[in-house]
Motif scaffolding. Structure first.
Motif, short mmCIF file in Angstrom:
data_model
loop_
_atom_site.label_atom_id
_atom_site.label_comp_id
_atom_site.label_asym_id
_atom_site.label_seq_id
_atom_site.Cartn_x
_atom_site.Cartn_y
_atom_site.Cartn_z
N PHE A 31 0.88 -1.16 0.00
CA PHE A 31 0.00 0.00 0.00
C PHE A 31 0.92 1.21 0.00
CE2 PHE A 31 -2.52 3.33 1.98
CZ PHE A 31 -3.79 3.15 1.41
N LEU A 36 -2.67 5.46 -1.24
CA LEU A 36 -3.19 6.37 -0.22
C LEU A 36 -3.89 7.56 -0.89
CD1 LEU A 36 -3.44 7.12 2.78
CD2 LEU A 36 -1.26 8.30 2.59
N LEU A 39 -7.20 6.50 -2.11
CA LEU A 39 -8.14 6.33 -1.00
C LEU A 39 -8.70 7.68 -0.55
CD1 LEU A 39 -9.33 4.47 1.29
CD2 LEU A 39 -7.32 5.10 2.63
N ILE A 48 -7.79 3.96 8.95
CA ILE A 48 -6.70 3.08 8.52
C ILE A 48 -6.18 2.38 9.77
CG2 ILE A 48 -4.34 3.05 7.63
CD1 ILE A 48 -5.11 5.46 5.88
N TYR A 49 -6.03 1.09 9.68
CA TYR A 49 -5.63 0.31 10.87
C TYR A 49 -4.39 -0.51 10.51
CZ TYR A 49 -6.11 -2.91 14.83
OH TYR A 49 -5.90 -3.67 15.96
N LEU A 50 -3.28 -0.22 11.16
CA LEU A 50 -2.04 -0.96 10.90
C LEU A 50 -1.90 -2.07 11.93
CD1 LEU A 50 -1.52 2.26 10.21
CD2 LEU A 50 0.71 1.39 9.58
N SER A 76 -13.01 0.84 6.45
CA SER A 76 -11.83 0.44 7.22
C SER A 76 -10.79 -0.13 6.26
CB SER A 76 -12.19 -0.59 8.29
OG SER A 76 -12.71 -1.75 7.70
N VAL A 77 -9.57 0.31 6.44
CA VAL A 77 -8.47 -0.17 5.58
C VAL A 77 -7.43 -0.81 6.48
CG1 VAL A 77 -6.70 0.52 3.92
CG2 VAL A 77 -8.89 1.73 3.98
N LEU A 79 -3.90 -2.49 7.08
CA LEU A 79 -2.57 -2.53 6.46
C LEU A 79 -1.60 -3.28 7.36
CD1 LEU A 79 -2.33 1.16 5.19
CD2 LEU A 79 -3.04 -0.86 3.91
N VAL A 106 2.32 -1.78 4.46
CA VAL A 106 2.28 -0.32 4.37
C VAL A 106 3.63 0.21 3.88
CG1 VAL A 106 2.82 -0.05 6.84
CG2 VAL A 106 1.78 1.82 5.59
N LEU A 111 2.19 7.84 5.77
CA LEU A 111 1.90 7.10 7.00
C LEU A 111 3.18 6.80 7.77
CD1 LEU A 111 -0.76 4.62 5.57
CD2 LEU A 111 -1.18 6.57 7.06
N LEU A 131 -5.69 12.96 6.18
CA LEU A 131 -5.45 12.05 7.29
C LEU A 131 -5.52 12.85 8.58
CD1 LEU A 131 -2.26 10.12 6.09
CD2 LEU A 131 -4.55 9.15 6.38
#
Lengths: 156, 436
Positions: A31, A36, A39, A48-50, A76-77, A79, A106, A111, A131
């Motif tokens: 990603f 990004l 998106l 965004i959830y890493l 929800s994305v 990564l 990612v 990010l 963001l």
């Protein structure tokens, strides 16, 4: 007790072997900045959830964040830790029933430069092409995560 | 074919997982540190001079581990469960649970989420290992960190902090009772320090009187004091978000990792997408200076934690995703050659602050002389590279490269500094005094 623990460990180890054999062995997707931008470009709002398979709470939260975001009607994305072990990733994808898209590593500098990979999980809200400058590192139970996402989206 | 090889490798790994005690290499030499091309100047490689020891980890670890205060032990989690590794002998034994195994600062107990306490003495005794003494402290949540509040004849008062989205704290007394054996009793109800703040990843100091956490509203890592009456107040702001902090046993130092864009040394072959790596730093709370422990560009150094003697342990993961090359490394912050005021790291140099300008010029110079990525040179980070060189190498860098790169330094990496143009007037001699 020790015997039971040993048996559980053996089962765990065997599961890795089997799942790794069944898992997709192709290079994981990434990603990047272009993803990004896409998106953010389409005006979506969400989180965004890493996550990392090396951090069990982050894997647990990855399943939860999807439900939380769906409940709020936002995207929800998920990564992946860019340095996660592929075999372990496959195992956790299966055990947590995560979509294959959650295995995108990612690489987006926007990010990375926030320090988003300093801890897993980390959640970052986005809306209207931007963001949120605030990150939420560490496991957050679903109810509180929902409240947080809702509040941040409201204050954007 | 490729899948079969992967499967074989994974299964080989599984077969090697330490379900029973195993012994590993305690003097590991990471391969990538040995791959330095001959034509690279020595000042570009920035040797890991603070690292005392590297110990192989025999299988895939999770990113969670904690060293013991004095014993040469590290408690860590792996795919197959929790383990204890002896850094001196390389002996690894499985321990109960599958995550977040944290020793108390007095080394009496190994704690797990809950908070459950298991007596270490029993785990280390082959005869008693299978049925160790267990106590339950009753504080549910994740990321527990223990502190010892006080010691008295026959017992200790512990404080535990957990980090379930807001830090919670509870104190317990553990004492040896002649009739009932070893007992644990709560001294208060669980409570939340700084309840109005959203604090994540809280980590308690070893004495239980302070904790470090990421303050979501501030966007930075802060230190908070827990007062005698249980109130909490911010005492320090690092000004940057960091990984989980660990306090030294005297509370003077903090250590943490930062995920940073590290200008690749030309010495290290790396893939462009791996430019963001985690490295270990130490912060001196007394002088408000930051020092750098690791300089990995081909690996990640995670979650450093202090031991009582001031050394720290971190987890090293090479970038190449191969098994068997993870390690724990022991490093000594006392070996840091020169420290950088943290305000120079987090803010622009103030106008007229010559020492700041010149030190950052040393950093930018290292970047232009050694980096593959001119457009991304970060003089603050690079300054920590230059300050990690020994004096002779720093002098060599300045003598060999200052006149070649000074215009790039001024018009490039340092262009936003006030009075940057004045740096053009400097000779090599003016910079040498800022070397270690």
């Amino acid at each position: 007790m020790q015997r039971r623990t040993g048996f559980r460990r053996l089962i765990g180890a065997l599961a890795v072997c089997l799942l790794h054999g069944a898992a997709v062995a192709d290079s994981p997707q990434e990603f990047n900045d272009r993803d990004l931008a896409l998106l953010l470009e389409n005006g979506a709002r969400g989180v965004i959830y890493l996550w990392s398979p090396h951090m069990p709470y982050s894997a647990q939260g990855a399943s939860e964040v999807q439900r939380v975001a769906a409940g709020l009607g936002v995207k929800s994305v998920l990564l992946l830790d860019p340095y996660a072990e592929p075999a372990l990733t496959d195992l956790v994808l299966q055990s947590q029933r995560l979509p294959h898209s959650a295995a995108r590593r990612v690489r987006a500098e926007a990010l990375l430069s926030m320090g988003a990979t300093q801890h897993f999980p980390t959640a970052i809200v986005f809306e209207r092409g931007r963001l949120d400058v605030r990150m939420l590192p560490g496991y957050t139970p679903p109810q509180d995560l929902g409240v947080y996402i809702h509040q941040r989206l409201k204050n954007f | 074919m490729r899948r079969s090889i992967c499967l074989l490798a994974a299964c080989t790994l599984c077969a090697c997982a330490p379900r029973t005690p195993v012994t590993v290499d305690t003097q590991l030499q990471p391969k990538e540190l040995l791959q330095v091309p001959r034509d690279v100047p020595e000042y570009c490689t920035v040797a890991e001079h603070t690292v005392l020891q590297r110990v192989a980890i025999p299988h895939t670890p999770r990113w969670f581990f904690k060293p013991f205060a004095e014993k040469p032990l590290v408690a860590y989690a792996s795919l197959t469960g929790n383990n204890l590794i002896n850094l001196n002998t390389g002996y690894v034994i499985p321990t109960p649970g599958d995550r977040d195994s944290v020793p108390t600062p007095d080394e009496e107990f190994l704690t797990s989420p809950g908070v459950n306490l298991i007596r270490v003495e029993d785990l280390l005794d082959e005869q008693r290992r299978s049925q160790p003494l267990r106590l339950r402290a009753d504080l549910s949540g994740e990321y527990q960190s223990p502190g010892v509040l006080r010691e008295f004849d026959g017992g200790r008062d512990y404080r535990f902090m957990i980090g379930r989205f807001k830090p919670s704290v509870r104190d317990f007394r553990v004492q040896r009772d002649p009739q009932r054996g070893i007992t644990i009793e709560p001294l208060n109800k669980a409570w939340r320090p700084c309840p109005k703040r959203r604090l994540h990843l809280p980590m308690l100091a070893k004495d239980g009187r302070e904790f470090g956490a990421y303050d979501v509203a501030a966007g930075s890592t802060r230190v908070f004091a827990i007062d005698g009456d249980g109130q909490c107040s911010p005492v320090e702001d690092l000004g940057i978000p960091t990984g989980k902090v660990s306090f030294s046993f005297d509370n003077r130092w903090l250590t943490f990792h930062l995920a940073i864009f590290d200008q690749a040394s030309v010495a290290i072959k790396e893939r462009p997408q791996d430019r963001w790596t985690s490295n270990v730093f130490v912060y001196d709370r007394q002088t408000r200076r930051i020092g750098r422990i690791t300089h990995h560009t081909a690996g990640n150094a995670y979650y450093p934690a202090f031991r009582r003697d001031g050394t720290l342990v971190y987890l090293f993961k090479p970038l190449e995703n191969r098994y068997g090359r993870y390690s724990f490394a022991v490093a000594d912050p006392a070996r840091i050659r020169k420290w950088l005021p943290i305000r120079w790291y987090t803010q622009l140099c103030a106008a007229g602050d010559d020492a700041c300008h010149r030190t950052l010029a040393l950093g930018a110079l290292w970047g232009y002389a050694c980096s593959n990525y001119d457009a991304h040179i970060n003089p603050r980070l690079s300054a920590l590279n230059t300050l990690s060189l020994d004096q002779a190498l720093c002098h060599q860098l300045v003598s060999d490269k200052w006149f070649e790169h000074r215009e790039s330094v001024v018009s490039g990496a340092l262009r936003k500094l006030p009075d940057a143009a004045k740096l053009l007037e400097l000779g090599a001699q003016d910079l040498l005094q800022h070397c270690p």
